[in-house]
Design a protein around this motif. Structure first.
Motif, short mmCIF file in Angstrom:
data_model
loop_
_atom_site.label_atom_id
_atom_site.label_comp_id
_atom_site.label_asym_id
_atom_site.label_seq_id
_atom_site.Cartn_x
_atom_site.Cartn_y
_atom_site.Cartn_z
N ASN A 171 33.53 108.57 81.75
CA ASN A 171 34.51 108.41 82.27
C ASN A 171 35.79 108.79 81.65
N ASP A 172 35.80 109.57 80.43
CA ASP A 172 37.01 110.28 80.08
C ASP A 172 37.40 111.45 81.05
N LEU A 173 36.34 111.97 81.62
CA LEU A 173 36.59 112.98 82.63
C LEU A 173 37.40 112.24 83.92
N PHE A 174 36.67 111.31 84.37
CA PHE A 174 37.63 110.67 85.39
C PHE A 174 38.98 110.32 85.08
N ALA A 175 39.23 109.85 83.84
CA ALA A 175 40.63 109.52 83.49
C ALA A 175 41.51 110.67 83.65
N ARG A 176 40.86 112.09 82.82
CA ARG A 176 41.65 113.38 83.19
C ARG A 176 41.97 113.47 84.59
N ASN A 177 41.09 113.55 85.26
CA ASN A 177 41.23 113.91 86.63
C ASN A 177 42.22 113.21 87.32
N ARG B 32 55.37 111.26 86.29
CA ARG B 32 54.42 111.26 84.97
C ARG B 32 53.45 110.22 85.32
N PHE B 33 52.24 110.37 85.00
CA PHE B 33 51.05 109.46 85.28
C PHE B 33 50.18 109.71 84.30
N HIS B 34 49.84 108.59 83.26
CA HIS B 34 48.48 109.10 82.35
C HIS B 34 47.60 107.77 82.42
N VAL B 35 46.45 108.51 82.67
CA VAL B 35 45.22 107.38 82.63
C VAL B 35 44.27 107.66 81.32
N SER B 36 43.99 106.68 80.57
CA SER B 36 43.12 106.67 79.52
C SER B 36 42.15 105.32 79.19
N LEU B 37 41.12 105.89 78.91
CA LEU B 37 40.06 104.74 78.66
C LEU B 37 40.31 103.98 77.52
N ALA C 206 45.86 100.80 99.60
CA ALA C 206 44.48 101.17 100.16
C ALA C 206 44.26 102.62 99.83
N SER C 207 45.12 103.26 100.26
CA SER C 207 44.98 104.63 100.01
C SER C 207 45.04 105.46 98.65
N VAL C 208 45.80 104.70 97.69
CA VAL C 208 45.54 104.75 96.12
C VAL C 208 44.13 104.62 95.80
N VAL C 209 43.81 103.53 96.16
CA VAL C 209 42.11 103.05 95.71
C VAL C 209 41.31 103.89 96.39
N GLU C 210 41.47 104.72 97.47
CA GLU C 210 40.74 105.73 97.91
C GLU C 210 40.69 106.94 97.12
N ILE C 211 41.83 107.32 96.64
CA ILE C 211 41.95 108.43 95.65
C ILE C 211 40.98 107.89 94.35
N VAL C 212 41.31 106.78 93.57
CA VAL C 212 40.64 106.38 92.91
C VAL C 212 39.10 106.49 92.64
N CYS C 213 38.57 106.15 94.05
CA CYS C 213 37.08 106.06 94.59
C CYS C 213 36.57 107.54 94.49
N ARG C 214 37.49 108.39 94.89
CA ARG C 214 37.07 109.99 95.12
C ARG C 214 37.03 110.48 93.98
N GLU C 215 37.81 110.20 92.88
CA GLU C 215 37.73 110.84 91.64
C GLU C 215 36.52 110.29 90.66
N ALA D 282 33.62 112.26 89.11
CA ALA D 282 32.89 112.19 87.71
C ALA D 282 31.85 111.92 87.57
N TRP D 283 31.25 111.04 88.39
CA TRP D 283 29.83 110.40 88.46
C TRP D 283 28.69 111.26 89.01
N GLN D 284 29.30 112.43 89.47
CA GLN D 284 28.40 113.37 90.50
C GLN D 284 27.11 113.58 89.44
N PRO D 285 27.21 113.72 88.11
CA PRO D 285 26.17 114.33 87.31
C PRO D 285 25.00 113.00 87.54
#
Length: 325
Positions: A61-67, A79-84, A155-164, A168-171
């Motif tokens: 999930n660190d990969l998800f946060a960076r993406n 500026r937008f920063h996400v961290s687990l 809802a469009s923002v949440v869809e971007i979150v789901c896409r990322e 990240a969870w593709q593996p």
């Protein structure tokens, strides 16, 4: 004047000395009594994710946060920063108790498992995001319920979150599909309140606001992720060169069964029933066919039967690759 001891006095001294020696020997070999430590067992902790497993999930999930940091910053032009900040396993009821009364919560379906998970965003993040998307500077606003238009924008923002998350969870082969917003009174229908959930918390910081983005997954998702992560890491493991060299040296000493034989043929049962000494059985194989040298049942080459000294031997003619070509 020297004292002369009688025989019974001498015997008593020896008996006393032997008794003292035996007592000292028993004292030296005696072990302290070990009492078994009894600890009460709680069935609620069965199947709990270990710290090492949580660490593996955190790396994913660190990969998800960076993406998400890069993509939402570019989309919102700020500026937008996400961290687990945390990853823990708690009952779903405890997750619901942490959610404030005014919040944004959505149900997300995970495929191919077909189970629902929860995304919850603190309302302190919502006014700056909506203000940015409507052309403003991302100012803070009052904590209130969203209008229908604001809910559609978010809802469009949440869809971007789901896409990322899907990227990240593709593996581990999972994809996230946004379904709909859920009110707090409806959240208990997503999964049983006693269900163990994997809860991930991400801190989001913006110039004019900050808050938490929380994800809650049912136990079946956590188990699937851990199983696939463990499998992938096991496949990618590589031994050190010196270990591989020792393994190759040792494996070369292994003996395999080998045979020099004609290719497999089919013989009628009638021919086998009428066999007698001296009977000639015709094989459906050309007379110029070379015997096959097989090791462990696997064809390695064609060879010719020869004699070397007093022993039978085989002279290789063509390797398997040449035969198949």
């Amino acid at each position: 004047m020297e004292k002369m001891l009688k025989q019974d006095e001498i015997d008593a001294l020896f008996e006393a000395a032997r008794a003292q020696s035996a007592a000292e020997s028993e004292g030296a070999t005696a072990q302290p009594e070990v009492k078994a430590r009894v600890v009460p067992f709680s069935f609620s902790t069965a199947g709990q994710i270990s710290n090492d497993q949580l660490r593996a999930i955190s790396i994913l999930n660190d990969l998800f946060a960076r993406n998400l940091t890069h993509n939402l910053a570019a989309w919102l032009r700020t500026r937008f920063h996400v961290s687990l900040v945390s990853a823990e396993q708690i009952p779903f009821n405890d997750f619901l108790l942490r959610i404030p009364e005014v919040n944004y919560m959505a149900a997300v379906r995970l495929e191919p498992l077909g189970v629902l998970s929860v995304i919850q965003m603190e309302m302190g993040l919502v006014p700056p995001i909506i203000d940015l998307l409507l052309g403003g500077e991302g100012r803070e606003g009052a904590l209130r319920e969203l209008t229908d238009i604001e809910e559609s924008i978010l809802a469009s923002v949440v869809e971007i979150v789901c896409r990322e998350l899907s990227m990240a969870w593709q593996p581990v082969g999972l994809s996230f599909n946004f379904e709909r917003r859920q009110m707090q009174t409806q959240a208990a229908r997503i999964m049983p309140v006693n269900e163990k959930t994997l809860c991930l918390s991400f801190e989001i910081r913006m110039p004019h606001g900050s808050g938490l983005l929380n994800l809650a997954f049912p136990a079946v998702v956590a188990n699937t992720v851990l199983r696939r992560l463990t499998s992938d890491w096991g496949k990618s493991r590589r031994h050190a060169p010196e270990v591989r060299a020792r393994m190759e040296t040792s494996s070369k000493k292994i003996a395999f069964g080998a045979s020099l034989q004609l290719p497999s043929v089919r013989v009628p049962l009638k021919t086998i029933e009428t066999m007698e000494p001296g009977t000639v059985i015709r094989f459906n194989v050309p007379s110029g066919t070379a015997p096959e040298w097989r090791v462990g049942g696997q064809l390695l080459a064609t060879a010719e039967a020869i004699r070397q000294g007093t022993r039978r031997a085989a002279r290789m003619e063509r390797r398997k690759e040449e035969v198949e070509a």
